[in-house]
Design an enzyme around this catalytic site. Sequence first.
Site, short mmCIF file in Angstrom:
data_model
loop_
_atom_site.label_atom_id
_atom_site.label_comp_id
_atom_site.label_asym_id
_atom_site.label_seq_id
_atom_site.Cartn_x
_atom_site.Cartn_y
_atom_site.Cartn_z
CG ASP A 1 -1.72 1.25 1.35
OD1 ASP A 1 -1.56 2.11 0.50
OD2 ASP A 1 -2.70 1.38 2.35
CE1 TYR B 1 -2.91 12.53 -14.29
CE2 TYR B 1 -2.33 14.18 -15.80
CZ TYR B 1 -2.51 12.85 -15.49
OH TYR B 1 -1.51 12.12 -16.47
CE LYS C 1 0.59 11.79 -13.74
NZ LYS C 1 1.13 10.75 -13.11
#
Length: 291
Positions: A73, A173, A177
């Site tokens: 995990d 997002y 990145k």
Amino acid sequence: MSLKGKVAVVTGASRGIGRGIALQLGQAGAKVYVTGREPKNKIIINDPKFPTLVQTAQEITKRGGQGIHVYTDHTNDDQVKALFDQISAENKGKLNILVNNAFAAIESDELYQFKKFWEYEPGFYDLLNNVGLRGHYVASVFAARLFVKHGQGGLIVNVSSVGAKRYYLNAPYGVGKAGLDRMTADTAIDLQPHNVAVVSIWPGPVRTEMVIKKADDDTLEFAATFKKGLVAAETPEYPGKAVVALAKDPKILDKTGKAFPTSFLGKEYGFKDIDDQELPVNQEFVELLKL
């Protein structure tokens, strides 16, 4: 030149790009540790038709490498530390390649709903960037300790995207990145004296199991977008060919700290996709990265 004798770890390798990278590393002869969540802990989708982490490890071995699955995990730092402790114990401290790929949000329909950032609940940021940017950082910390201690150099590849440079999907997002490519640049500075390279790769559209599933689901508003993107998409193993080429490059330190489209690397290193498709260089990506 094969990667026989090299030790690699690919995070998030049950399926998709991670699986494709792991299979190509195995085909090149590497010993590959692959991580993913236990099936009972899949928090969003657990499709019985999708490949499993165990199957990925078995396929690596079938292709001539050695596949080892370790349920991990990547929101749990203790489990990530245990992963690298296991790698160290089983390989006399040796690690050659880390591929940071794990990304839990790929399974979420919310990722593709193209909302404004305030229309998501704040926890959506964590879904994208805990098993993502933060997880990649944590894995890099433990990998770097092995690289530096072993003293034989190494390679970290971060699976990034065009979202690092322009708006893509949604704001959180892009934050993740952009942070990942910044992490590539800065960790490369710290690791270069130890002969360790850090590189980001930008795959184009990829024919992953999840993308194909969503493209076939006519109830989703964005299914048509996925279908259109599949026409000239990479297979999940094309980014794997890029990683193998980087791992074999004796001048890899010339690339450290930078991001590269997989299609650019395909042209530079002269490899095609596994379906024999020669992908054109993505000029938009090249221009964004000023390559």
